[in-house]
Structure formats: C-alpha cells, structure tokens
Design an enzyme around this catalytic site. Structure first.
Site, PDB file in Angstrom:
ATOM      1  N   SER A   1      53.454 119.693  78.219  1.00  0.00           N
ATOM      2  CA  SER A   1      53.527 118.231  78.245  1.00  0.00           C
ATOM      3  C   SER A   1      52.227 117.510  77.912  1.00  0.00           C
ATOM      4  O   SER A   1      52.224 116.282  77.800  1.00  0.00           O
ATOM      5  CB  SER A   1      54.039 117.758  79.604  1.00  0.00           C
ATOM      6  N   ILE A   2      51.134 118.229  77.735  1.00  0.00           N
ATOM      7  CA  ILE A   2      49.936 117.570  77.193  1.00  0.00           C
ATOM      8  C   ILE A   2      50.244 117.065  75.789  1.00  0.00           C
ATOM      9  O   ILE A   2      49.591 116.151  75.285  1.00  0.00           O
ATOM     10  CB  ILE A   2      48.721 118.521  77.213  1.00  0.00           C
TER      11      ILE A   2
END
Length: 438
Positions: free
Chosen positions: A46-47
């Site tokens: 999710s970065i």
C-alpha cells in the site's frame, strides 16, 4: 525479524537528504540461500498509494485535474451511484482519503460493521490499561511500543507474532486478495467492483479501500492522456527511482525477492501466486528501500523548500509545491488510521500532528507514514520532518530536506512495522540533535 519469523527484510534510513543506512537482513530467496542486499526489490504493497498520490498532486498542480469534480467527468465507464435513493457524487478528493463509500475486499457490509464494532469495543477496553502502561514506560524512559490495533481494515495490520503461529488476518481470507487474472488496463479492472453498492454515503464515513485507488488510477490515466502505468514509470524516472517497477510476474526483474507466508501448521511456505494488475495504484509496485528514501526526500524537500528564503536563487524548486504537500499532509475529518492511534488519514498518507497536552509530559512530533500489507509482503515508509529553526533558515546555514526518513520492507505478510520505523527515526533524530549540541 526474529519475533515475526521474517525470512528477509530491508531497512533504509536517510538523514537530511543523505542515505546513512541501507541494509538487507536474512534471505531474499530461502530455498536458494540468496541473501538480502540493499538493492533487493520487494512488494511495497500500500505504499503504492503514496506514489499514486504524487501523480494525482502533480496533475492537480498543472490544472489538469479537479479534485472536487465527480469521477465520471474523467471516467464515464464508472456508473453514477445512488445511496438510499439519493444520487451521490464520488470525487477524487474523497477517493484519496478513503471516504468514497467504495468497498474494500469484503463484499458484505454487515461483516465490515461487525468487525469495526468489535475492534472499537476492544480498543475502549484496552485503552485505560494502555495509557497506564504508557505512563509507566515513559516514567522509566522507555520508548512507546505498538499499541493494540483499534481497527483491522488496513492490509497487513495484525500482530506480527500471529503470522508466525500461522494465524491469518481476516483480510487475507478474502478471495479477491488472490486474483490470478491479468487485466490489460485499469479501465478493465473496474469491472470487479464498479457495479457494487456503496457501503455509505460518500464523505460521511471512513473505509479503507484499495479499489478506490483502482478507480483513481483510471482518473490519472484519462487526465494525463497516458496509460496509468506509463505515466507512473515516467514519474519514477523523473524522481530517480530506477528500481521501482510494476509487480509484473512475467517480466525479468533483477534482485526481486520471493514472497512467503506461514501456513496453518506454522511452517514457512511460498506465498500463493497472485496477479496484482487489478490494483497497480493501491498495491501493485515493487521497489527498494533506496528508492523509497529518494521518494520520501523528494516530498520532504518539496514540503520545506518554501521556508528557505535567503537562497539567492540557488535552491531548485521541489517536485511539488510546498502548499501541495501541506495539503496532502493535513488530517481529514472523519478518518482514522489502523496502524497508528495517534494519527488521522490525510491524502494517501497517515499524519500525526505536533501536540503536547500537559507540561513536562509526552511530546508528539509531526510525522507522516504509510504501511502496506500484501500477499507475502509488508512495508512502511515514515517521514519525520525536522522542526526548523528560523535563524538557521534565514542565515542559509542549512538547506532542505531536513529530517529523518525510514523505510522497511519484508517478504512476509501480516507484519506490523510502523512502531519499529518510528523508533528508528527517533533514534537517528536524537543522534542528529546530539551532534548539533556537541
């Protein structure tokens, strides 16, 4: 690493724009005994949302994207939505803060509500004990450790030791986590969720949604006039992030690590095969810690550049304008953060604001972070800006970026890394301030 049984992990730290620590620990490939190196590339999960937000912010600055226009202005393929008989609008601004009402991997809204209520009850029961424990630790000079997670919507946010015992976060029980279909375009991947009902009226509640970012990638594609993946790869080149690529199973990607999970018997096994082409924007990129540090420094530089006045034109502009980053890092009402109870969600970042409630008590520093969890991977990127001294700025003795950036990536799912990153950032920040004092 030992506590969570992580096969391999990467750690990187940057201080004032300079990479001061970059190291690989353990194995990138257990079976072939390939050691992790700083150059090793892993899933950043999710970065990826932070990277996508950079593209959104750039297009907004260029006047090409209206954050408050209905998404159908750019993506007519996404149907207009109705909630409880009322026509509602989903905007880009709502998407980047998870306020759109678009579902995450769980399709049953009742289960989502039950999980939320259960987590909130657990949080209320444990909070008094945590506060007492926190005061005792602070009295002994011990740094704060991870609190019990109040919510579990976010990918990979469970106690790391649970993964070693073979237990799974309910999130990873969802079938859509393990999609194997290859989608040829981001528009095509909208078919997974575009006809599903909204879970709530847009803007009224927070629900972490990776699919919201899949829709966001379609917006970026239409606004930029390029394929989303092409636009992102060009941006990575501009940011000198040459090791950041698509998590493409077919491509030959040098230094790519393998991914692992623990099975129900607690044994280490290879993570199942998945194709992440349905969520490039929300969780589909691979990177190295070095590249994530560069990304963090580009943001920190942009954020601080406007504060340095006496540079006689020597200071280059940031990739984004200072006000843009300030907007991205401004907490949004009605949001929450599963991995840091001190924070609020902003625009594709979790933000903790500077605060001190009582004299001689705990001081809360301003920082931004994002964690990630994917099949066989966990990650965190944390930016701790320096509290700039006006005298130093005016005399030109220092230049941006000023602060500590920490990135950690590992090839094991369901590992909570945010508190570890914060501890590391504080240690390097403390060391930096000690050097100034000396």
């Amino acid at each position: 690493q030992d506590e969570a049984g992580i096969p391999g992990m990467l750690v990187g730290v940057s201080v004032d724009g300079k990479e001061v620590w970059s190291e690989g620990l353990g194995y990138a490939d257990v079976e072939n005994r390939v050691i992790c190196k700083p150059e090793t590339i892993m899933r950043i999960a999710s970065i990826s949302k932070c990277l996508t937000m950079m593209a959104v912010a750039k297009l907004w600055e260029e006047g090409k994207l209206d954050l408050d226009a209905p998404v159908q202005k750019y993506v007519p393929e996404f149907p207009e939505k109705v909630y409880e008989g009322e026509k509602v609008a989903i905007t880009t601004r709502l998407l980047v803060s998870h306020l759109s009402g678009i579902r995450h991997y769980e399709k049953d809204i009742r289960k989502v509500k039950e999980e939320k209520e259960k987590a909130n009850r657990a949080f209320k029961l444990t909070k008094p004990h945590q506060d007492k424990e926190q005061k005792e630790k602070e009295g002994k000079g011990i740094e704060k450790t991870d609190s019990v997670k109040p919510r579990k919507e976010h990918e990979g946010e469970v106690k790391s030791r649970n993964s070693k015992l073979g237990r799974r976060d309910a999130e990873f029980e969802q079938e859509e986590y393990y999609l194997k279909e290859k989608f040829e375009s981001v528009i095509e991947s909208l078919k997974i969720f575009k006809n599903d009902p909204l879970f709530f009226k847009p803007g009224s509640q927070f629900l972490y949604s990776t699919y919201g970012f899949t829709l966001l990638s379609a917006v970026v594609e239409r606004v930029s006039g390029q394929k989303f993946t092409d636009y992102m790869l060009k941006m990575f080149r501009d940011l000198d992030m040459l090791s950041t690529v698509l998590d493409d199973n077919e491509a030959m990607i040098y230094n790519r690590a393998r991914c692992y999970v623990y099975n129900k018997k607690g044994r280490l096994v290879n993570a199942p095969y998945v194709d992440n082409s349905y969520k490039w924007a929300g969780g589909g990129f691979l990177s190295s810690v070095g590249d994530l540090l560069k990304f963090g420094n580009a943001l920190l530089y942009s954020y601080q550049a406007g504060q340095f006045q006496n540079t006689n034109g020597k200071l280059l502009p940031g990739y984004l304008k200072p006000d843009t980053v300030a907007m991205m890092w401004t907490p949004v009402a009605k949001t929450e953060v599963s991995w840091d109870r001190d924070g609020k969600y902003a625009m594709a970042w979790a933000v903790v604001e500077k605060k001190q409630q009582c004299g001689c008590c705990r001081q809360q520093r301003h920082y931004a972070s994002h964690t990630g969890g994917a099949v066989g991977a966990s990650s965190v990127l944390l930016i701790l800006p320096e509290e700039l001294d006006s005298e130093a700025i005016d005399t030109g003795l220092v230049a941006p970026p000023r602060g500590v950036i920490v990135s950690i990536i590992c090839n094991m799912q369901s590992v909570s890394l945010n508190s570890t990153a914060l501890k590391i950032a504080r240690e390097f920040d403390k060391e930096k301030r000690a050097q100034y004092t000396d």
